[in-house]
Scaffold this motif. Structure first.
Motif, PDB file in Angstrom:
ATOM      1  N   ARG A  87       0.709  -1.274   0.210  1.00  0.00           N
ATOM      2  CA  ARG A  87       0.031  -0.056   0.094  1.00  0.00           C
ATOM      3  C   ARG A  87       0.894   1.134  -0.072  1.00  0.00           C
ATOM      4  N   GLY A  88       0.443   2.236  -0.804  1.00  0.00           N
ATOM      5  CA  GLY A  88       1.109   3.449  -1.023  1.00  0.00           C
ATOM      6  C   GLY A  88       0.686   4.684  -0.027  1.00  0.00           C
ATOM      7  N   GLY A  89       1.377   5.665  -0.073  1.00  0.00           N
ATOM      8  CA  GLY A  89       1.016   6.908   0.745  1.00  0.00           C
ATOM      9  C   GLY A  89       1.434   8.182   0.064  1.00  0.00           C
ATOM     10  N   ARG A  90       1.189   9.413   0.511  1.00  0.00           N
ATOM     11  CA  ARG A  90       1.598  10.590   0.051  1.00  0.00           C
ATOM     12  C   ARG A  90       3.039  10.933   0.185  1.00  0.00           C
ATOM     13  N   THR A 105       8.983   7.269  -0.248  1.00  0.00           N
ATOM     14  CA  THR A 105      10.228   7.681  -0.927  1.00  0.00           C
ATOM     15  C   THR A 105      10.059   6.650  -2.375  1.00  0.00           C
ATOM     16  N   ASP A 106      11.095   7.426  -3.120  1.00  0.00           N
ATOM     17  CA  ASP A 106      11.456   6.959  -4.374  1.00  0.00           C
ATOM     18  C   ASP A 106      11.466   5.255  -4.301  1.00  0.00           C
ATOM     19  N   ALA A 133       9.139  -0.097  -4.965  1.00  0.00           N
ATOM     20  CA  ALA A 133       8.513  -1.457  -4.439  1.00  0.00           C
ATOM     21  C   ALA A 133       7.198  -1.702  -4.508  1.00  0.00           C
ATOM     22  N   MET A 134       6.195  -0.442  -4.360  1.00  0.00           N
ATOM     23  CA  MET A 134       4.899  -0.821  -4.742  1.00  0.00           C
ATOM     24  C   MET A 134       4.702  -1.099  -6.111  1.00  0.00           C
ATOM     25  N   GLN A 135       5.446  -0.495  -6.979  1.00  0.00           N
ATOM     26  CA  GLN A 135       5.164  -0.723  -8.660  1.00  0.00           C
ATOM     27  C   GLN A 135       5.755  -2.320  -8.845  1.00  0.00           C
ATOM     28  N   GLN A 136       6.654  -2.779  -8.220  1.00  0.00           N
ATOM     29  CA  GLN A 136       7.056  -4.089  -8.236  1.00  0.00           C
ATOM     30  C   GLN A 136       5.953  -4.992  -7.862  1.00  0.00           C
ATOM     31  N   SER A 137       5.179  -4.766  -6.595  1.00  0.00           N
ATOM     32  CA  SER A 137       4.519  -5.566  -5.739  1.00  0.00           C
ATOM     33  C   SER A 137       3.166  -5.658  -7.029  1.00  0.00           C
TER      34      SER A 137
END
Length: 324
Positions: free
Chosen positions: A99-102, A105-106, A111-115
């Motif tokens: 899960r992401g947030g505002r 970090t890059d 890591a989110m894109q990879q998941s």
């Protein structure tokens, strides 16, 4: 909406019986027992030809694995469910999403894109055996997964391969359709694909639906496009009865969501205490013999000392007596 419409069924009688049923649901072991029935009996919530079910969201305050949800549904005496995609895919082994947030970090964004990419690749290659096993587990307990909810199917840049995956999952589960939120853009994208798979898409409304929403082109993009009609949200948003919509579009309604809301964007209430003619809608389905499942979506506040299983059981009893 006329007040006498909502009083066709004795509100006191319905609520009294519902409370008794809820007390049984909260008894030790959580098993809903019927007079003269064995504890091992499979649930049956088809009353006088009308299939009453529920949606996973009704139990959002409780642990939510596919096994947990099945337990709750059986305890409520329900034999049909709209199962949300999260528990379905988790049961089948989908990689966990980050899960992401505002303030990411890059590195976290990467890591989110990879998941997300890992989930996509899993979907494009996932075998259907685990979904068929999930269907069997539910069917063996007496519960039919008649709809699966994939709320974002057809959105954005979703590939045809991923869309096909969702339809194949629905088939493996034995579902008659997939539900998602109301979107004409998604209808354009999904219409031909739904026709190819012969699995319905049911568009779910919140209060944005008007009496003329489906007079537009949204259903024209495919014969397997339909409506997941939330009657409580419709009443809250329009201050009008949902019955004319059901009468007009009954052959395109995949399912109903049952909740009892007040008009003027009012709150969700226990069945029989709001402005939504839940009993009259159910009687209409019974009278016309329309094959439209009606799924309880518990959204009113669970009172202290109760739980969502007990409150959903009250709703089942309300529906059963409305259909007697």
């Amino acid at each position: 909406m006329k007040s006498n419409e909502r009083r066709t069924i004795s509100r006191r009688g319905l609520l009294g019986s519902a409370a008794a049923a809820a007390a049984l649901a909260m008894a030790p072991g959580g098993a809903l027992r019927r007079v003269g029935a064995q504890a091992t009996d499979k649930p049956n919530s088809k009353f006088n030809g009308v299939q009453i079910g529920t949606i996973t969201y009704s139990f959002r305050d409780l642990p939510g694995t596919a096994e947990d949800i099945l337990k709750y549904v059986v305890q409520c005496g329900i034999s049909s469910i709209e199962l949300m995609g999260g528990p379905v895919e988790q049961h089948a082994g989908v990689p966990a999403a980050m899960r992401g947030g505002r303030d990411m970090t890059d590195e976290q964004r990467k890591a989110m894109q990879q998941s997300r990419e890992a989930q996509l690749q899993w979907r494009l290659s996932a075998p259907m055996e685990k979904f068929r096993a999930l269907r069997k587990m539910y069917n063996d307990a007496g519960v039919n997964i008649h709809i699966v909810k994939f709320g974002n199917i057809g959105d954005g840049n979703m590939s045809d391969g991923e869309i096909d995956y969702y339809f194949n999952v629905a088939k493996a589960l034995g579902a008659r359709g997939i539900t998602r939120e109301l979107s004409e853009e998604a209808a354009k994208r999904l219409g031909p694909i739904a026709d190819k798979h012969k699995i319905m898409i049911g568009f779910h409304n919140h209060t944005q639906m008007t009496p003329t929403t489906y007079d537009g082109p949204i259903l024209s993009y495919g014969k397997y496009l339909g409506i997941n009609f939330d009657i409580g949200h419709y009443v809250a948003g329009t201050n009008q009865s949902p019955i004319p919509i059901i009468e007009k579009f009954h052959d395109r309604i995949l399912s109903l969501h049952l909740k009892d809301r007040k008009v003027n964007n009012g709150p969700n209430m226990p069945f029989g205490q709001g402005d939504t003619p839940v009993a009259l809608v159910l009687q209409l389905l019974k009278r016309e013999k329309w094959d439209i499942p009606a799924d309880i979506e518990l959204e009113y506040r669970v009172p202290p000392g109760s739980n969502s299983v007990a409150e959903t059981t009250k709703c089942v009893q309300f529906c059963k007596e409305a259909l007697a």
